[in-house]
Design a protein around this motif. Structure first.
Motif, PDB file in Angstrom:
ATOM      1  N   THR A 147     -25.467  41.613  13.270  1.00  0.00           N
ATOM      2  CA  THR A 147     -24.056  41.919  13.516  1.00  0.00           C
ATOM      3  C   THR A 147     -23.708  41.633  14.978  1.00  0.00           C
ATOM      4  N   MET A 148     -24.589  42.095  15.879  1.00  0.00           N
ATOM      5  CA  MET A 148     -24.317  41.846  17.307  1.00  0.00           C
ATOM      6  C   MET A 148     -24.281  40.346  17.590  1.00  0.00           C
ATOM      7  N   MET A 149     -25.213  39.604  16.995  1.00  0.00           N
ATOM      8  CA  MET A 149     -25.256  38.152  17.241  1.00  0.00           C
ATOM      9  C   MET A 149     -23.976  37.489  16.750  1.00  0.00           C
ATOM     10  N   ALA A 150     -23.588  37.824  15.519  1.00  0.00           N
ATOM     11  CA  ALA A 150     -22.401  37.182  14.929  1.00  0.00           C
ATOM     12  C   ALA A 150     -21.150  37.552  15.720  1.00  0.00           C
ATOM     13  N   MET A 151     -21.092  38.816  16.180  1.00  0.00           N
ATOM     14  CA  MET A 151     -19.930  39.235  16.983  1.00  0.00           C
ATOM     15  C   MET A 151     -19.852  38.435  18.274  1.00  0.00           C
ATOM     16  N   LEU A 152     -21.012  38.340  18.939  1.00  0.00           N
ATOM     17  CA  LEU A 152     -21.063  37.651  20.223  1.00  0.00           C
ATOM     18  C   LEU A 152     -20.654  36.184  20.085  1.00  0.00           C
ATOM     19  N   VAL A 153     -21.241  35.539  19.071  1.00  0.00           N
ATOM     20  CA  VAL A 153     -20.956  34.114  18.877  1.00  0.00           C
ATOM     21  C   VAL A 153     -19.489  33.927  18.486  1.00  0.00           C
ATOM     22  N   GLY A 154     -19.009  34.781  17.590  1.00  0.00           N
ATOM     23  CA  GLY A 154     -17.614  34.680  17.145  1.00  0.00           C
ATOM     24  C   GLY A 154     -16.643  34.904  18.288  1.00  0.00           C
ATOM     25  N   TYR A 155     -16.942  35.866  19.117  1.00  0.00           N
ATOM     26  CA  TYR A 155     -16.042  36.176  20.235  1.00  0.00           C
ATOM     27  C   TYR A 155     -16.013  35.023  21.239  1.00  0.00           C
ATOM     28  N   ARG A 156     -17.238  34.521  21.578  1.00  0.00           N
ATOM     29  CA  ARG A 156     -17.296  33.389  22.530  1.00  0.00           C
ATOM     30  C   ARG A 156     -16.604  32.149  21.962  1.00  0.00           C
ATOM     31  N   LYS A 157     -16.711  32.003  20.659  1.00  0.00           N
ATOM     32  CA  LYS A 157     -16.141  30.812  20.019  1.00  0.00           C
ATOM     33  C   LYS A 157     -14.625  30.939  19.861  1.00  0.00           C
ATOM     34  N   GLY A 158     -14.156  32.190  19.902  1.00  0.00           N
ATOM     35  CA  GLY A 158     -12.724  32.412  19.748  1.00  0.00           C
ATOM     36  C   GLY A 158     -12.305  32.641  18.306  1.00  0.00           C
ATOM     37  N   THR A 159     -13.283  32.759  17.412  1.00  0.00           N
ATOM     38  CA  THR A 159     -12.937  33.004  16.007  1.00  0.00           C
ATOM     39  C   THR A 159     -12.889  34.503  15.691  1.00  0.00           C
ATOM     40  N   LEU A 160     -13.367  35.312  16.608  1.00  0.00           N
ATOM     41  CA  LEU A 160     -13.273  36.769  16.450  1.00  0.00           C
ATOM     42  C   LEU A 160     -12.375  37.272  17.578  1.00  0.00           C
ATOM     43  N   SER A 161     -11.310  37.945  17.206  1.00  0.00           N
ATOM     44  CA  SER A 161     -10.346  38.351  18.240  1.00  0.00           C
ATOM     45  C   SER A 161     -10.948  39.436  19.129  1.00  0.00           C
ATOM     46  N   LYS A 162     -10.438  39.510  20.338  1.00  0.00           N
ATOM     47  CA  LYS A 162     -10.902  40.511  21.293  1.00  0.00           C
ATOM     48  C   LYS A 162     -10.713  41.915  20.709  1.00  0.00           C
ATOM     49  N   GLU A 163      -9.620  42.081  20.013  1.00  0.00           N
ATOM     50  CA  GLU A 163      -9.297  43.401  19.463  1.00  0.00           C
ATOM     51  C   GLU A 163     -10.354  43.847  18.442  1.00  0.00           C
ATOM     52  N   VAL A 164     -10.678  42.939  17.501  1.00  0.00           N
ATOM     53  CA  VAL A 164     -11.668  43.296  16.465  1.00  0.00           C
ATOM     54  C   VAL A 164     -13.051  43.442  17.098  1.00  0.00           C
ATOM     55  N   TYR A 165     -13.362  42.529  18.034  1.00  0.00           N
ATOM     56  CA  TYR A 165     -14.645  42.580  18.744  1.00  0.00           C
ATOM     57  C   TYR A 165     -14.823  43.958  19.392  1.00  0.00           C
ATOM     58  N   GLN A 166     -13.799  44.414  20.063  1.00  0.00           N
ATOM     59  CA  GLN A 166     -13.919  45.690  20.782  1.00  0.00           C
ATOM     60  C   GLN A 166     -13.872  46.888  19.831  1.00  0.00           C
ATOM     61  N   GLU A 167     -13.182  46.712  18.730  1.00  0.00           N
ATOM     62  CA  GLU A 167     -13.165  47.772  17.711  1.00  0.00           C
ATOM     63  C   GLU A 167     -14.581  47.954  17.124  1.00  0.00           C
ATOM     64  N   LEU A 168     -15.230  46.811  16.881  1.00  0.00           N
ATOM     65  CA  LEU A 168     -16.606  46.857  16.349  1.00  0.00           C
ATOM     66  C   LEU A 168     -17.543  47.511  17.359  1.00  0.00           C
ATOM     67  N   ILE A 169     -17.386  47.115  18.629  1.00  0.00           N
ATOM     68  CA  ILE A 169     -18.238  47.691  19.683  1.00  0.00           C
ATOM     69  C   ILE A 169     -18.064  49.215  19.715  1.00  0.00           C
ATOM     70  N   ALA A 170     -16.833  49.660  19.647  1.00  0.00           N
ATOM     71  CA  ALA A 170     -16.579  51.107  19.706  1.00  0.00           C
ATOM     72  C   ALA A 170     -17.177  51.793  18.478  1.00  0.00           C
ATOM     73  N   GLU A 171     -17.080  51.161  17.329  1.00  0.00           N
ATOM     74  CA  GLU A 171     -17.575  51.802  16.102  1.00  0.00           C
ATOM     75  C   GLU A 171     -19.110  51.878  16.087  1.00  0.00           C
TER      76      GLU A 171
END
Ligand code: F6R
Length: 611
Positions: free
Chosen positions: A415-439
């Protein structure tokens, strides 16, 4: 699978060896044995458990400060007293213990028979013992040279330890494809197939590499290659303590490990998820993140539970990073003629880091020029050493054969890997990325709330202890959880169980449903919720028993299902980490009620080191 222990020092070897063999019981085995050195070499071995070996040796002289011990998981030859290790060579010059498989053993055996050798067992190991002895006597060479020369003639995998009758104050150990660790004490050395038997004596260890040979006396360890090139031993400090490999008041390791998931997930994210900076950082793969961001495809390989974690990984990478993923059984991948592109990222997942098929698949992918990453739990094991980069799961030692906390730790890393790659790639929004981190930070507490329901889950498990079949259903991220739930039930309670995508049920398995059939459904509130409610109705219409994992406060499914286990609400991609836990507990309690050996289920081995 097979376990190795060895000792050379000034203490009595027998209790150290027996204790070590007990520590290795979790690997799975069917016979056990030791060889002890005094003014002669004595071998005690028998089919059965280490306790049977102790009974067998009772009353005999078991003194000696040099010895080797083995637990065998049968490959060549049935489990019986003759096939148990250690094996002696025909003229009793050598005793040997061996993990792995000598693939060309039959041609070697034929040659040895022509030269007058006879055999007491059906094993490939006895062939090796006789080959070493033949070279030793014929060539009039040292024991060490005989071992090295014999190993040049062997095709296959081995981790082995040898004692020579004429050079009794030394142990000769060698590794190729089957792990061996040397514990370095004060005027003493310990040997084992993994660190668990060593940790109570010393934290200083040397992991042997493939083609290494160690010649060990009480005060010296000489390390060289099979070709006689001298090597400098690299002593490492193990980050492991004895409590981690003890039951700590639990009835079984499996239960302890299920309960450890509050801390193992925390340990897996520690230093990698920062809730203050709202960032994910994975040091082990930092350099390959740009490659991952640009990847055309990811191939995930693993076996069993690790393959199930890989399936969750597929959903995660596709959802967050929009990268196509193929999840492959390592054993199938390596034996087909897979298409591997140079720019593929291959992600190998393994708890033990020693699974033979996964290792072979890694080698194949490397030969094809792909970048190979690992997700592994056992520090210093073969997979992290074979891969280009990777991430440890930090779940701590998993001793129960049924994998539990390793699965959630693997999914956490994915999950952490996919989040990181998605966020860097721009396919995962900052909002969802940070929501996942908080959860993520909330998960340990949510897991604890599920574990607090242990008594209710135990009660409901009792109702299904006599089932002969079971069906597990899930959709989306939760389909792999259904597969994992079914595997857990099968392996420790011996009840036949199938995991299915819930909608696929109508295409076949629905025929199995009658009033005897428990159907375990993951039905938490997500985008497929309405659909899974329909699937539950289909089961109920055919009189199946529904046990549903639902989100806290769900009133719809509790009306329909026979039992519900409520779990705290979480974000949909994180739901596998919570929903799998009731399934782990249900399997555990069903197995306990059925009187099964939970930590060492029949025929299974903790790490499958043969292909
Ligand atoms: C199931 C189980 C096995 C392993 C499989 C792979 O509970 O433990 O299916 O998951 O043998 O092992 P590793 O992860 O060590 O490669």
């Amino acid at each position: 699978m097979c376990g190795i222990v060895g000792y050379i020092g000034d203490k009595q070897a027998y209790p150290i060896l027996i204790n070590g063999l007990k520590r290795l019981e979790y690997r799975g085995y069917d016979s056990a044995g030791v060889a002890l050195r005094t003014n002669r070499t004595q071998v005690f071995k028998c089919k059965g458990k280490v306790q049977d070996l102790e009974n067998h040796a009772k009353g005999s002289d078991v003194s000696g400060s040099i010895g080797i011990g083995h637990t065998r998981w049968a490959t060549h030859g049935e489990p019986n007293d003759q096939n148990a290790h250690p094996h002696s060579s025909m003229n009793n010059k050598f005793v040997i213990i061996h993990n792995g498989i000598i693939e060309n053993y039959s041609s070697l055996k034929e040659k040895l028979i022509k030269r007058g050798y006879t055999f007491q067992s059906d094993t490939d190991t006895e062939v090796l013992a006789n080959l070493i002895e033949y070279i030793y006597l014929k060539g009039e060479v040292s024991a060490e040279l005989a071992v090295r020369l014999a190993l040049t003639k062997v095709v296959g995998a081995y981790g082995l330890v040898v004692i020579c009758d004429d050079e009794p104050d030394k142990l000769i150990a060698a590794r190729k494809g089957s792990p061996l660790v040397v514990g370095v004490g004060n005027g003493e050395y310990f040997l084992a197939s993994d660190a668990t038997p060593i940790i109570e004596y010393t934290n200083s260890v040397i992991y042997l590499n493939d083609n290494d040979v160690a010649i060990i006396s009480r005060d010296e360890l000489v390390l060289k290659t099979i070709q006689n090139d001298k090597l400098t031993p690299h002593i490492q400090q193990l980050d492991l303590d004895i409590e981690q490999i003890e039951k700590g008041g639990y009835d079984h390791f499996m239960l302890k490990e299920i309960f450890e998931q509050t801390s193992s997930i925390h340990d897996t994210i520690r230093g990698r998820i920062s809730t203050t900076n709202k960032e994910v950082f994975l040091g082990g793969i930092n350099d390959v993140i740009p490659q991952l961001v640009n990847a055309r495809r990811i191939l995930i390989i693993g076996c069993g539970t690790s393959w199930h974690a890989g399936m969750v990984g597929e959903y995660l990478f596709e959802e967050f990073a929009r990268i196509p993923v193929e999840v492959e059984y390592a054993s199938e991948f390596r034996y087909r003629n897979p298409v591997i592109f140079k720019d593929d990222i291959v992600l190998a997942i393994s708890q033990s880091g020693e699974t033979a098929d996964t290792l072979a698949a890694i080698k194949l992918a490397k030969e094809a020029g792909a970048t190979v990453l690992g997700i592994c739990n056992v520090v210093g094991s073969s997979i992290p050493r074979e891969t280009h980069a990777g991430v440890y799961t930090h779940a701590g030692p998993e001793i129960g054969v049924a994998s539990t906390k390793a699965f959630t730790a693997q999914v956490t890393v994915l999950t952490m890997m996919a989040m990181l790659v998605g966020y860097r790639k721009g396919t995962l929004s900052k909002e969802v990325y940070q929501e996942l981190i908080a959860e993520f930070a909330n998960l340990p507490e949510k897991i604890k709330r599920i574990l607090d329901k242990e008594e209710d889950i135990k009660e409901l498990s009792k109702k299904y202890m006599d089932s002969t079949n079971a069906l597990y259903l899930g959709r989306g991220f939760l389909f792999p959880v259904a597969l994992e739930g079914a595997l857990k039930l099968k392996e420790i309670s011996y009840i036949h169980a199938e995991g299915y995508p819930a909608a696929e049920m109508k295409h076949g398995p629905i025929a199995l449903i009658d009033e005897q059939m428990p159907v375990f459904v993951v039905a938490t509130k997500d985008k497929s919720y309405e659909k899974i409610v329909s699937n539950i109705q289909e089961v109920k219409a055919r009189k199946g028993h529904v046990i549903a994992i639902v989100t806290e406060g769900d009133t719809v499914i509790s009306e329909m299902a026979d039992h519900v286990v409520e779990i705290p609400e979480t974000l949909e991609p994180l739901a596998p980490l919570l929903t799998v836990i009731p399934f782990q507990l249900i399997s555990y309690y069903i197995a306990v009620y059925r009187g099964c050996n939970v930590d060492q289920p029949r025929n299974l081995a903790k790490s499958v080191t043969v292909e």
